[in-house]
Design an enzyme around this catalytic site. Structure first.
Site, short mmCIF file in Angstrom:
data_model
loop_
_atom_site.label_atom_id
_atom_site.label_comp_id
_atom_site.label_asym_id
_atom_site.label_seq_id
_atom_site.Cartn_x
_atom_site.Cartn_y
_atom_site.Cartn_z
N HIS A 196 0.84 -1.20 0.00
CA HIS A 196 0.00 0.00 0.00
C HIS A 196 0.87 1.26 0.00
O HIS A 196 0.61 2.22 -0.72
CB HIS A 196 -0.91 0.03 1.23
CG HIS A 196 -2.20 -0.72 1.06
ND1 HIS A 196 -2.25 -2.10 1.05
CD2 HIS A 196 -3.48 -0.30 0.90
CE1 HIS A 196 -3.51 -2.48 0.89
NE2 HIS A 196 -4.28 -1.41 0.79
N HIS A 246 0.75 -2.92 9.56
CA HIS A 246 2.17 -2.69 9.32
C HIS A 246 2.80 -1.86 10.42
O HIS A 246 2.11 -1.16 11.17
CB HIS A 246 2.38 -1.97 7.97
CG HIS A 246 2.12 -2.83 6.78
ND1 HIS A 246 2.94 -3.87 6.42
CD2 HIS A 246 1.14 -2.79 5.83
CE1 HIS A 246 2.47 -4.45 5.33
NE2 HIS A 246 1.38 -3.81 4.95
#
Length: 441
Positions: A196, A246
């Site tokens: 992303h 993350h």
């Protein structure tokens, strides 16, 4: 409302996370597999919040080994070359101790609005978003911008997926971090680098580069595009931390991947400015051979990890785009270039409606049965789809499955399905748009 169901049955190799040291050491965790919440060892359910339109999934993983990266070092050492294991060990130092601090940060910023906003904004990096939105600049006359975006996003996905599967680094542990997501399967990938973030950085830089080098973009539009690019970038990157997907190292490594892909694309674009692929009949063969070569030589993960098929999809899109580019130039089929920039609502609506309908019909109706029929009945591919377990329900065990291989027919099939999307956009849609303009409106 659908609840999050984690299927859990007895397993002699399971880790009870209640005994895990969250500072990274899971070697002393209880591995007896005797934790049976319902008293009889049958399936248990871990539910924090049910999913609805306004509430994304929220859960923590009862057993750490259901995530494909939380095994102790010996699990990886016995399955990796010494060189690969040493690289993994070096980078693992940056992520092993991140979970407590990330959980504390996440907890201090939690709200219903943030849950909703960051979980849904993550869709800006989803397959459906890219399938529907990547072609849009073409319909506004921005063919070259679309090409640049496809290359940057495609190779950002591929390189980040390659590094994920090679390094096998963990995401932040859950618990203590809570996973907030609309798609549970994304939590079953390895951690660094964040794809992303790679996409967000690459696309943000491309928008800024295009805005400030184009002679047709006004100052006000430059400011608007700058604000949009920065908001898009920050939303996707910070959202990955907020959603528990993350850590900082994942974001930094993802940003580096996105930056590298952007720089390489811009350098090669201007270096080969005078190259005309239509002058070479062998160009599409080279393009498709290269795409399949890097897919079939992709590093194999240690545990089952679904991110590889994201790479297959985007490399397929790149090869399909190059094939269409060659077809357009080799045969002089230039209808797509007639899509010049316009603000005419009728013209834009015609292009968008037809283009989206053709793309959706190809991707979600026509492509799969057509491609697999050809692969099995014409080309004689063996049906080895049982190798793929990425879309299966979670196993009735306390840990994820060991990777045993990818299906060859699924790799080729997915490659061709997504390779057909550019054909629907660049070749088929312009023909239908022309017919609609001539005879309907």
């Amino acid at each position: 409302m659908d609840k999050i169901v984690m299927q859990e049955c007895a397993s002699t190799s399971a880790i009870d996370i209640s005994n895990i040291d969250y500072h990274g050491d899971i070697s002393n965790a209880n591995t007896t597999g005797n934790d049976n919440d319902n008293g009889n060892g049958s399936t248990t359910i871990t539910t924090i919040r049910s999913r609805s339109l306004s509430n994304p999934n929220e859960y923590t993983e009862k057993y750490s080994l259901l995530d494909p990266e939380n095994h102790p070092p010996a699990h990886f050492k016995s399955r990796m070359t010494s060189f690969r294991y040493n690289i993994r060990s070096t980078f693992a130092k940056f992520v092993n101790n991140q979970s407590p601090s990330l959980a504390k940060w996440q907890s201090s910023h939690r709200s219903s609005f943030n849950d909703f906003f960051f979980s849904y904004s993550a869709l800006l990096g989803s397959h459906t978003f890219y399938v529907l939105c990547l072609p849009l600049p073409c319909y506004f006359g921005l063919f070259e911008f679309t090409r640049d975006t496809v290359y940057i996003i495609g190779y950002s996905i591929y390189i980040s997926g390659l590094l994920k599967d090679y390094l096998c680094l963990p995401r932040p542990r859950s618990p203590p971090v809570h996973r907030i997501t609309l798609s549970e399967y994304t939590a079953k990938e390895y951690g660094a680098p964040s794809s992303h973030t790679a996409n967000a950085i690459g696309v943000c830089l491309l928008i800024l580069q295009w805005a400030f080098t184009s002679h047709t973009v006004t100052l006000n539009m430059k400011i608007i595009l700058t604000v949009i690019a920065i908001i898009y970038c920050l939303t996707l990157t910070l959202g990955r931390i907020y959603c528990g997907m993350h850590g900082l190292f994942d974001l930094i490594s993802g940003a580096i991947v996105g930056l590298i892909c952007f720089i390489i694309r811009i350098v090669l674009k201007y270096a080969f400015m005078d190259f005309n692929c239509g002058d070479f009949f062998w160009y599409p063969l080279i393009s498709m051979s290269w795409g399949l070569f890097i897919l079939f030589n992709h590093p194999e993960p240690i545990d089952v990890c679904p991110c590889f098929y994201d790479s297959v999809a985007f490399i397929g899109v790149i090869s399909g785009f190059e094939l269409c580019d060659w077809f357009i130039k080799y045969f002089g089929f230039s209808l797509i270039y007639s899509f010049d920039y316009t603000t005419d609502i009728v013209v834009l609506s015609r292009r968008l409606i037809v283009g989206l309908l053709v793309t959706v019909l190809w991707k979600y109706v026509v492509a799969k049965p057509l491609i697999y029929t050809v692969l099995f009945n014409v080309l004689g591919f063996e049906d080895d789809r049982d190798l793929d377990e990425h879309d299966d329900p979670l196993p009735g065990e306390h840990e994820c499955k060991i990777f045993k291989g990818n299906s060859n027919v699924n790799i080729v099939g997915r490659f061709l399905i997504y390779g057909g999307i550019p054909m629907s956009v660049l070749v088929i849609s312009p023909v239908i748009v022309t017919v609609v303009a001539e005879y309907i409106y």
